[in-house]
Design a protein around this motif. Structure first.
Motif, short mmCIF file in Angstrom:
data_model
loop_
_atom_site.label_atom_id
_atom_site.label_comp_id
_atom_site.label_asym_id
_atom_site.label_seq_id
_atom_site.Cartn_x
_atom_site.Cartn_y
_atom_site.Cartn_z
N VAL A 49 0.83 -1.22 0.00
CA VAL A 49 0.00 0.00 0.00
C VAL A 49 0.85 1.26 0.00
CG1 VAL A 49 -2.06 -1.00 1.05
CG2 VAL A 49 -0.30 0.02 2.51
N ALA A 50 2.06 1.16 0.52
CA ALA A 50 2.98 2.31 0.49
C ALA A 50 4.39 1.78 0.38
CB ALA A 50 2.83 3.15 1.76
N LEU A 51 5.16 2.40 -0.51
CA LEU A 51 6.55 1.98 -0.71
C LEU A 51 7.38 3.24 -0.92
CD1 LEU A 51 7.82 -0.93 -2.92
CD2 LEU A 51 8.99 1.26 -2.85
N VAL A 77 -9.26 13.79 -6.89
CA VAL A 77 -8.30 13.47 -7.93
C VAL A 77 -9.00 12.79 -9.11
CG1 VAL A 77 -6.00 12.51 -8.35
CG2 VAL A 77 -6.67 13.06 -6.02
N LEU A 117 11.77 7.92 -4.20
CA LEU A 117 10.45 7.73 -4.84
C LEU A 117 9.51 7.08 -3.84
CD1 LEU A 117 8.45 7.41 -7.21
CD2 LEU A 117 9.76 5.45 -7.97
N GLN A 118 8.35 7.69 -3.65
CA GLN A 118 7.30 7.12 -2.80
C GLN A 118 6.09 6.78 -3.67
OE1 GLN A 118 4.40 9.58 -0.71
NE2 GLN A 118 5.06 8.71 1.23
N LEU A 134 2.09 5.32 -3.39
CA LEU A 134 0.93 4.89 -2.60
C LEU A 134 -0.02 4.16 -3.54
CD1 LEU A 134 0.22 8.18 -0.56
CD2 LEU A 134 1.91 6.37 -0.11
N ARG A 187 -3.72 2.83 -3.93
CA ARG A 187 -4.95 3.20 -3.26
C ARG A 187 -6.10 2.22 -3.44
NH1 ARG A 187 -4.86 8.21 -1.27
NH2 ARG A 187 -6.29 7.16 0.15
N ASP A 227 5.27 14.13 -9.86
CA ASP A 227 4.07 13.60 -9.23
C ASP A 227 3.34 12.74 -10.24
OD1 ASP A 227 3.78 14.58 -6.63
OD2 ASP A 227 1.76 15.31 -7.08
N LEU A 265 -8.98 6.37 -9.24
CA LEU A 265 -7.60 6.59 -8.81
C LEU A 265 -7.09 5.31 -8.14
CD1 LEU A 265 -5.25 8.74 -8.33
CD2 LEU A 265 -6.14 8.85 -5.98
N GLN A 296 -0.69 6.82 -6.55
CA GLN A 296 -0.06 8.15 -6.58
C GLN A 296 1.42 7.93 -6.29
OE1 GLN A 296 -2.76 8.88 -3.20
NE2 GLN A 296 -2.89 10.97 -3.96
N SER A 297 2.26 8.73 -6.90
CA SER A 297 3.67 8.65 -6.50
C SER A 297 4.29 10.03 -6.58
CB SER A 297 4.46 7.67 -7.38
OG SER A 297 4.76 8.23 -8.63
N ARG A 298 5.38 10.20 -5.85
CA ARG A 298 6.18 11.42 -5.98
C ARG A 298 7.65 11.03 -5.88
NH1 ARG A 298 4.49 15.74 -2.20
NH2 ARG A 298 3.07 16.44 -3.83
N GLN A 299 8.43 11.59 -6.77
CA GLN A 299 9.86 11.34 -6.70
C GLN A 299 10.62 12.65 -6.74
OE1 GLN A 299 12.02 10.16 -10.62
NE2 GLN A 299 10.06 9.06 -10.70
#
Lengths: 273, 273
Positions: free
Chosen positions: A63-65, A125, A221-222, A224, A226, A251, A261, A264-267
């Motif tokens: 679920v989250a990395l 979103v 990099l994260q 999620l 969902r 993003d 959705l 989601q990720s952000r790096q």
């Protein structure tokens, strides 16, 4: 996940982790998932790291990395050192260090849980208007005009870029660092949370949309995840929020075929010169 | 960072890490930075973890920090096990595990580098219109009406909530999970990258804005620090993108007193019932 015809998908084979006689986990990183120069795609590596975390978790889905990319990772044998954290009924934690012949190249914190496809209680979103997949660019149109040759990643992740954000492919870069496109595994395997980790770093760099075609190495990099994605194409949109001091953020938002959705990720990455 | 009068700021004292005789790092976690129930604020813990990473880095600033919150962390002595990663001229990596008496409670990957206040080359994250700080709510108006008592965090982080997103403070919750407010350290210390890590988890939960006042434990949190902040108040805005399946994401954007974007964060948290 066997395919409907009983074969194993190329993605599942390439991301498999195996337990060794002494209880460790290893993977054989596939040279076919490269982004050029013998360097493997970051999202591909996230899926391998997540499989290692799932091997010690009571829960089935990442679920989250959050990953730190310590160095470029090449193909070949790799070890996955997993440190399990607390595991409860709702979620479990694990830390994973992936190391190839040259030493550790990726560290990841992975939270696992059980995802569903239940509708959201609240969402801000929505899937953006995008060009229908059949009217998007061809799967081989994913690089600037002066870049020859397909990278391995594109033979495995079918990528249909939205012409509205892809003028750069035909030599007409825009002003906004935004790239949007439809993604699916080329072998026909339907998306799942592991494939979403792959997709969360699978579009061309957003800086390419503005005509800066240099290398954009990911630093952290994260992702999620969902919800469980529906079968079919996913739509992914990547946007840089700010380019400053040699850094840029990217993003990603990913929607499944129903418009839901799903990730989601952000790096943070180094900006090309 | 000594204060202009030569004293040490409460933030610097509370986040200090010390090298022990055997080369390890320890901290004495201050009970005054709690968010209720004897649980310390996540952003406070990030600043402690970042200090541990900086202790082994050739670079002075955290630029990216990804943390997994394994368990709630209480006050008292804690060890910080740091594994340095590759360090180059541009950036360095480190992994940090924070453990108190009950064992490891936070793991973090920290990338360090040298930040500047040079203007961005490109930005799509302008500071939103916000109520001027002097017209915002009073520093003691940061909780729903049925919640008595200040938490320790608020005595250290002066928080002036924008009335435009804070109807819930006076019993009139809205429909959008958005909270905006001005933040600064109550001891007058100016913001720096470490304080931005603190601010990236310092607003009340976005779910409170919609009248759901339960506990919102952070599972994973990534912070990107984009520039050195100017002295003075920072404006922080937190938004939930989606609430689904018992989870919610919260996106923070933080601008300094000049309106410059200085930090971004995203966390996955458990949604209140």
């Amino acid at each position: 996940m066997p395919q409907t015809d009983g074969t194993t998908s190329a993605f599942d084979a390439a991301t498999a982790v195996t337990r060794t006689g002494d209880g460790g986990l290893v993977a054989d990183l596939d040279p076919g998932w490269d982004v050029g120069g013998g360097v493997l795609n970051g999202g591909y590596l996230l899926a391998v790291a997540a499989r290692a975390a799932l091997a010690v978790s009571p829960h089935p889905h990442p679920v989250a990395l959050s990953a730190g990319f310590l160095a470029a990772t090449g193909p070949g044998p790799a070890s996955l050192a997993v440190t399990p954290g607390p595991a409860g009924r709702t979620l479990a934690h694990a830390s994973v260090v992936l190391a190839g012949a040259a030493g550790p190249s990726l560290t990841a914190q992975v939270t696992t849980a059980t995802l569903t496809d239940a509708p959201p209680e609240w969402s801000a979103v929505p899937r953006p208007s995008a060009t229908p997949v059949d009217d998007c660019l061809a799967p081989d149109e994913v690089a600037p005009p002066d870049r020859g040759g397909q990278v391995g990643l594109r033979t495995h992740v079918q990528t249909r870029l939205d012409p509205l954000t892809s003028g750069w492919v035909r030599g007409r870069p825009g002003t906004e660092p935004v790239v949007r496109g439809w993604l699916r595994l080329a072998d026909g395997r339907d998306p799942d949370p592991l494939a979403l980790l792959l997709f969360a770093d699978a579009l061309p760099p957003t800086s390419w949309a503005t005509g800066r075609y240099g290398w954009v190495p990911t630093v952290q990099l994260q992702v999620l995840v969902r919800a469980l994605p529906a079968p079919g194409w996913c739509l992914a949109e990547a946007r840089a929020g700010e380019v400053a001091g040699g850094w840029l953020d990217e993003d990603y938002r990913i929607w499944d075929a129903t418009g839901r959705l799903v990730a989601q990720s952000r790096q943070l990455a180094r900006a090309p010169r």
